[in-house]
Motif scaffolding. Structure first.
Motif, mmCIF file in Angstrom:
data_model
loop_
_atom_site.group_PDB
_atom_site.id
_atom_site.type_symbol
_atom_site.label_atom_id
_atom_site.label_comp_id
_atom_site.label_asym_id
_atom_site.label_seq_id
_atom_site.Cartn_x
_atom_site.Cartn_y
_atom_site.Cartn_z
ATOM 1 N N CYS A 58 0.713 -1.256 -0.026
ATOM 2 C CA CYS A 58 -0.118 -0.044 -0.124
ATOM 3 C C CYS A 58 0.888 1.303 0.237
ATOM 4 O O CYS A 58 1.690 1.430 1.114
ATOM 5 C CB CYS A 58 -0.873 0.112 1.220
ATOM 6 N N ILE A 75 -7.792 -1.913 3.356
ATOM 7 C CA ILE A 75 -7.187 -2.026 1.941
ATOM 8 C C ILE A 75 -6.305 -3.067 2.005
ATOM 9 O O ILE A 75 -5.377 -3.400 2.367
ATOM 10 C CB ILE A 75 -6.252 -0.428 1.630
ATOM 11 N N CYS A 79 -2.358 -1.318 -3.305
ATOM 12 C CA CYS A 79 -3.202 -0.309 -3.745
ATOM 13 C C CYS A 79 -2.293 0.964 -3.421
ATOM 14 O O CYS A 79 -1.271 1.112 -2.703
ATOM 15 C CB CYS A 79 -4.340 -0.137 -2.659
#
Length: 109
Positions: A58, A75, A79
């Motif tokens: 992330c 999440i 990402c």
């Protein structure tokens, strides 16, 4: 029980080092913060509610904007969130793998 304690300790260590690097820009509950990946902040504000979790890969890049993540947000892997103005993610949001968020176009000034 031991696993839960280990998760809390890991989250506390991540949050402690995050606060050392970005004491003015980071606003979150230190006991609930968990980020198991990469984090990059540049000249912006980051606010995360309790039980915010992100898996490895992330990338959070804030360049002059504000990223606000409410409570109970998850999440998934790989990402990225790229914020130049404002991105707000609501409570209970679940984001799948490889999702990209931008609040601007690709022209850079």
């Amino acid at each position: 029980m031991l696993l839960k304690l280990l998760e809390r300790l890991t989250a506390l260590i991540y949050a402690f080092f995050f606060k050392l690097l970005y004491p003015k820009n980071a606003k979150f509950n230190i006991l609930k913060f968990s980020l198991n990946g990469s984090l990059v902040l540049i000249n912006g504000d980051f606010k995360a509610g309790p039980n915010f979790r992100a898996r490895k890969g992330c990338i959070i890049n804030i360049n002059g904007g504000t990223l606000e993540i409410k409570e109970d947000v998850f999440i998934n892997y790989n990402c990225s969130l790229n914020c130049r103005d404002k991105i707000e993610i609501g409570s209970g949001t679940i984001i799948g793998e490889g999702v990209k968020f931008y609040d601007h176009d690709h022209s850079m000034t």
